[in-house]
Each structure stands twice: as structure tokens, then as C-alpha cells.
Scaffold this motif. Structure first.
Motif, PDB file in Angstrom:
ATOM      1  N   LEU A   1       0.831  -1.212   0.000  1.00  0.00           N
ATOM      2  CA  LEU A   1       0.000   0.000   0.000  1.00  0.00           C
ATOM      3  C   LEU A   1       0.863   1.257   0.000  1.00  0.00           C
ATOM      4  O   LEU A   1       0.571   2.231  -0.700  1.00  0.00           O
ATOM      5  N   THR A   2       1.929   1.233   0.788  1.00  0.00           N
ATOM      6  CA  THR A   2       2.833   2.385   0.835  1.00  0.00           C
ATOM      7  C   THR A   2       3.466   2.599  -0.533  1.00  0.00           C
ATOM      8  O   THR A   2       3.504   3.731  -1.041  1.00  0.00           O
ATOM      9  N   ALA A   3       3.962   1.534  -1.150  1.00  0.00           N
ATOM     10  CA  ALA A   3       4.587   1.647  -2.469  1.00  0.00           C
ATOM     11  C   ALA A   3       3.584   2.151  -3.503  1.00  0.00           C
ATOM     12  O   ALA A   3       3.923   2.989  -4.348  1.00  0.00           O
ATOM     13  N   LEU A   4       2.349   1.686  -3.430  1.00  0.00           N
ATOM     14  CA  LEU A   4       1.326   2.134  -4.374  1.00  0.00           C
ATOM     15  C   LEU A   4       0.986   3.610  -4.171  1.00  0.00           C
ATOM     16  O   LEU A   4       0.839   4.359  -5.143  1.00  0.00           O
ATOM     17  N   CYS A   5       0.860   4.039  -2.928  1.00  0.00           N
ATOM     18  CA  CYS A   5       0.567   5.452  -2.656  1.00  0.00           C
ATOM     19  C   CYS A   5       1.695   6.352  -3.142  1.00  0.00           C
ATOM     20  O   CYS A   5       1.444   7.422  -3.698  1.00  0.00           O
ATOM     21  N   VAL A   6       2.928   5.925  -2.956  1.00  0.00           N
ATOM     22  CA  VAL A   6       4.071   6.702  -3.444  1.00  0.00           C
ATOM     23  C   VAL A   6       3.962   6.853  -4.957  1.00  0.00           C
ATOM     24  O   VAL A   6       4.159   7.943  -5.503  1.00  0.00           O
ATOM     25  N   GLY A   7       3.617   5.783  -5.650  1.00  0.00           N
ATOM     26  CA  GLY A   7       3.504   5.825  -7.103  1.00  0.00           C
ATOM     27  C   GLY A   7       2.344   6.661  -7.609  1.00  0.00           C
ATOM     28  O   GLY A   7       2.356   7.119  -8.745  1.00  0.00           O
ATOM     29  N   LEU A   8       1.341   6.890  -6.776  1.00  0.00           N
ATOM     30  CA  LEU A   8       0.191   7.711  -7.177  1.00  0.00           C
ATOM     31  C   LEU A   8       0.487   9.205  -7.124  1.00  0.00           C
ATOM     32  O   LEU A   8      -0.230  10.000  -7.721  1.00  0.00           O
ATOM     33  N   VAL A   9       1.521   9.584  -6.396  1.00  0.00           N
ATOM     34  CA  VAL A   9       1.866  11.004  -6.279  1.00  0.00           C
ATOM     35  C   VAL A   9       2.695  11.401  -7.492  1.00  0.00           C
ATOM     36  O   VAL A   9       3.756  10.826  -7.733  1.00  0.00           O
ATOM     37  N   PRO A  10       2.229  12.376  -8.270  1.00  0.00           N
ATOM     38  CA  PRO A  10       3.007  12.811  -9.433  1.00  0.00           C
ATOM     39  C   PRO A  10       4.414  13.265  -9.026  1.00  0.00           C
ATOM     40  O   PRO A  10       4.598  13.937  -8.019  1.00  0.00           O
ATOM     41  N   GLY A  11       5.390  12.843  -9.809  1.00  0.00           N
ATOM     42  CA  GLY A  11       6.773  13.208  -9.516  1.00  0.00           C
ATOM     43  C   GLY A  11       7.514  12.166  -8.706  1.00  0.00           C
ATOM     44  O   GLY A  11       8.708  12.310  -8.461  1.00  0.00           O
ATOM     45  N   THR A  12       6.825  11.112  -8.273  1.00  0.00           N
ATOM     46  CA  THR A  12       7.486  10.038  -7.532  1.00  0.00           C
ATOM     47  C   THR A  12       7.119   8.692  -8.145  1.00  0.00           C
ATOM     48  O   THR A  12       6.054   8.537  -8.736  1.00  0.00           O
ATOM     49  N   LEU A  13       8.024   7.740  -7.994  1.00  0.00           N
ATOM     50  CA  LEU A  13       7.800   6.409  -8.523  1.00  0.00           C
ATOM     51  C   LEU A  13       8.587   5.407  -7.691  1.00  0.00           C
ATOM     52  O   LEU A  13       9.796   5.592  -7.483  1.00  0.00           O
ATOM     53  N   THR A  14       7.923   4.382  -7.205  1.00  0.00           N
ATOM     54  CA  THR A  14       8.614   3.317  -6.491  1.00  0.00           C
ATOM     55  C   THR A  14       9.353   2.466  -7.509  1.00  0.00           C
ATOM     56  O   THR A  14       8.747   1.900  -8.413  1.00  0.00           O
ATOM     57  N   VAL A  15      10.671   2.393  -7.364  1.00  0.00           N
ATOM     58  CA  VAL A  15      11.506   1.665  -8.311  1.00  0.00           C
ATOM     59  C   VAL A  15      11.729   0.231  -7.843  1.00  0.00           C
ATOM     60  O   VAL A  15      11.723  -0.698  -8.639  1.00  0.00           O
ATOM     61  N   ALA A  16      11.918   0.055  -6.519  1.00  0.00           N
ATOM     62  CA  ALA A  16      12.167  -1.277  -5.970  1.00  0.00           C
ATOM     63  C   ALA A  16      11.688  -1.310  -4.525  1.00  0.00           C
ATOM     64  O   ALA A  16      11.625  -0.289  -3.846  1.00  0.00           O
ATOM     65  N   VAL A  17      11.351  -2.524  -4.081  1.00  0.00           N
ATOM     66  CA  VAL A  17      10.890  -2.742  -2.713  1.00  0.00           C
ATOM     67  C   VAL A  17      11.691  -3.888  -2.129  1.00  0.00           C
ATOM     68  O   VAL A  17      11.864  -4.931  -2.770  1.00  0.00           O
ATOM     69  N   ARG A  18      12.208  -3.680  -0.935  1.00  0.00           N
ATOM     70  CA  ARG A  18      12.874  -4.758  -0.197  1.00  0.00           C
ATOM     71  C   ARG A  18      12.050  -4.988   1.060  1.00  0.00           C
ATOM     72  O   ARG A  18      11.658  -4.037   1.732  1.00  0.00           O
ATOM     73  N   THR A  19      11.793  -6.261   1.393  1.00  0.00           N
ATOM     74  CA  THR A  19      10.912  -6.555   2.523  1.00  0.00           C
ATOM     75  C   THR A  19      11.636  -6.754   3.841  1.00  0.00           C
ATOM     76  O   THR A  19      11.046  -6.535   4.894  1.00  0.00           O
ATOM     77  N   ALA A  20      12.881  -7.217   3.815  1.00  0.00           N
ATOM     78  CA  ALA A  20      13.572  -7.480   5.074  1.00  0.00           C
ATOM     79  C   ALA A  20      14.971  -6.895   5.024  1.00  0.00           C
ATOM     80  O   ALA A  20      15.824  -7.445   4.339  1.00  0.00           O
ATOM     81  N   PRO A  21      15.208  -5.794   5.684  1.00  0.00           N
ATOM     82  CA  PRO A  21      14.273  -4.891   6.344  1.00  0.00           C
ATOM     83  C   PRO A  21      13.481  -4.110   5.297  1.00  0.00           C
ATOM     84  O   PRO A  21      13.929  -3.973   4.152  1.00  0.00           O
ATOM     85  N   PRO A  22      12.292  -3.594   5.686  1.00  0.00           N
ATOM     86  CA  PRO A  22      11.464  -2.898   4.696  1.00  0.00           C
ATOM     87  C   PRO A  22      12.105  -1.602   4.210  1.00  0.00           C
ATOM     88  O   PRO A  22      12.407  -0.715   4.994  1.00  0.00           O
ATOM     89  N   VAL A  23      12.344  -1.553   2.905  1.00  0.00           N
ATOM     90  CA  VAL A  23      12.976  -0.393   2.281  1.00  0.00           C
ATOM     91  C   VAL A  23      12.329  -0.170   0.920  1.00  0.00           C
ATOM     92  O   VAL A  23      12.068  -1.121   0.187  1.00  0.00           O
ATOM     93  N   LEU A  24      12.070   1.089   0.606  1.00  0.00           N
ATOM     94  CA  LEU A  24      11.634   1.463  -0.737  1.00  0.00           C
ATOM     95  C   LEU A  24      12.776   2.220  -1.407  1.00  0.00           C
ATOM     96  O   LEU A  24      13.486   2.986  -0.752  1.00  0.00           O
ATOM     97  N   PHE A  25      12.927   2.014  -2.685  1.00  0.00           N
ATOM     98  CA  PHE A  25      13.808   2.834  -3.491  1.00  0.00           C
ATOM     99  C   PHE A  25      12.883   3.655  -4.368  1.00  0.00           C
ATOM    100  O   PHE A  25      12.133   3.105  -5.174  1.00  0.00           O
ATOM    101  N   VAL A  26      12.888   4.964  -4.147  1.00  0.00           N
ATOM    102  CA  VAL A  26      11.913   5.843  -4.774  1.00  0.00           C
ATOM    103  C   VAL A  26      12.617   6.847  -5.672  1.00  0.00           C
ATOM    104  O   VAL A  26      13.564   7.521  -5.247  1.00  0.00           O
ATOM    105  N   HIS A  27      12.147   6.937  -6.919  1.00  0.00           N
ATOM    106  CA  HIS A  27      12.640   7.972  -7.829  1.00  0.00           C
ATOM    107  C   HIS A  27      11.791   9.212  -7.582  1.00  0.00           C
ATOM    108  O   HIS A  27      10.558   9.151  -7.593  1.00  0.00           O
ATOM    109  N   GLY A  28      12.452  10.308  -7.341  1.00  0.00           N
ATOM    110  CA  GLY A  28      11.753  11.578  -7.150  1.00  0.00           C
ATOM    111  C   GLY A  28      12.245  12.609  -8.136  1.00  0.00           C
ATOM    112  O   GLY A  28      13.458  12.727  -8.355  1.00  0.00           O
ATOM    113  N   MET A  29      11.327  13.351  -8.726  1.00  0.00           N
ATOM    114  CA  MET A  29      11.717  14.417  -9.648  1.00  0.00           C
ATOM    115  C   MET A  29      12.306  15.607  -8.896  1.00  0.00           C
ATOM    116  O   MET A  29      13.064  16.382  -9.462  1.00  0.00           O
ATOM    117  N   TYR A  30      11.928  15.735  -7.624  1.00  0.00           N
ATOM    118  CA  TYR A  30      12.367  16.885  -6.822  1.00  0.00           C
ATOM    119  C   TYR A  30      13.039  16.394  -5.549  1.00  0.00           C
ATOM    120  O   TYR A  30      12.575  16.646  -4.453  1.00  0.00           O
TER     121      TYR A  30
END
Length: 135
Positions: free
Chosen positions: A64-93
Motif C-alpha cells: 500500500l505504501t509503495a502504491l501510494c508513493v507511485g500515485l503522487v506525481p513526480g514520484t515512482l517506487t523503483v524497488a521494494v525490499r521486505t527485510a528490512p522494509p525499504v523502498l527505493f523511490v525515484h523523485g523528480m524533486y
């Protein structure tokens, strides 16, 4: 339904509505920022991929967190690691990676507060120190 269960349902519904209002406002603001970037190229674009450590969450909450990040314009979840939980997020800003990271962690905390049952709120915060890739 007992009085306690009814109260918990009302509290949870309120949390969900607050999150949806907050998230909706965030999406509108992000749309305006991206629209401004389109109309004035080079305004403040500073793309990066940022590593964002998250609060311990179930796989559903992480998704859900990764999906919400992807719904915000200018951000995109590139990768998800579950243990430990980490998102790699591309941000335009992402000119300030720590601030960008704090915004994602705030989104996650508000989301978890909305979706978790009353009494199981997130109590720990995720680490805010991480590294930036792609700079």
C-alpha cells in the motif's frame, strides 16, 4: 456490535477519511508542481533515486505504501525490499534527499495509522538516515 467495537469503527473511519483528505491534497499539490515544471522547464527539477527505510510493516502495508508513493506525481517506487522494509523511490524533486525521505516516511506513518486497527498504531519511526543513488 459492542460499544467498544462501535467506537473503534468510528475512530478508524475517521482516520481513513483524514488520510484520504491529506493524501488527496498532497496529490493535488504534486500535480500543480509537475504542471509548473512542464510550463517552465528547468524550474527546479532535481531527479534522484532515494533509499527510504520504512517502519516494520506487513507485506500488504508495504505494498500500500509503495502504491501510494507511485500515485503522487513526480514520484515512482523503483524497488521494494521486505527485510528490512525499504523502498527505493525515484523523485523528480529530490534535491534534499533527507527531506524527500521524511516525506515518504510521513506518508507511510499516516497510511499505517489509517489502515491498522485501533490500538495497533505505528509506534516506532523508521530510520531517516540513508543513502542517495543516482546523483
Amino acid at each position: 456490535m459492542s460499544v467498544g467495537a462501535g467506537r473503534r469503527a468510528v475512530v478508524r473511519a475517521g482516520r481513513i477519511l483524514r488520510f484520504l483528505g491529506w493524501f488527496g491534497a498532497r496529490v493535488v499539490v504534486a500535480n500543480l508542481v509537475v504542471a509548473r515544471e512542464i510550463l517552465t522547464p528547468g524550474w527546479r527539477l532535481c531527479p534522484a533515486i532515494v533509499r527510504v527505510p520504512l517502519i516494520e510493516a506487513s507485506s500488504t502495508e508495504l505494498a500500500l505504501t509503495a502504491l501510494c508513493v507511485g500515485l503522487v506525481p513526480g514520484t515512482l517506487t523503483v524497488a521494494v525490499r521486505t527485510a528490512p522494509p525499504v523502498l527505493f523511490v525515484h523523485g523528480m524533486y529530490a534535491d534534499d534527499p533527507d527531506e524527500f525521505r521524511r516525506e515518504i516516511v510521513e506518508l507511510e506513518r499516516k497510511l499505517l495509522l489509517a489502515v491498522r486497527p485501533v490500538g495497533r498504531e505505528p509506534t516506532t519511526s523508521a530510520p531517516t538516515v540513508g543513502d542517495v543513488d543516482g546523483r
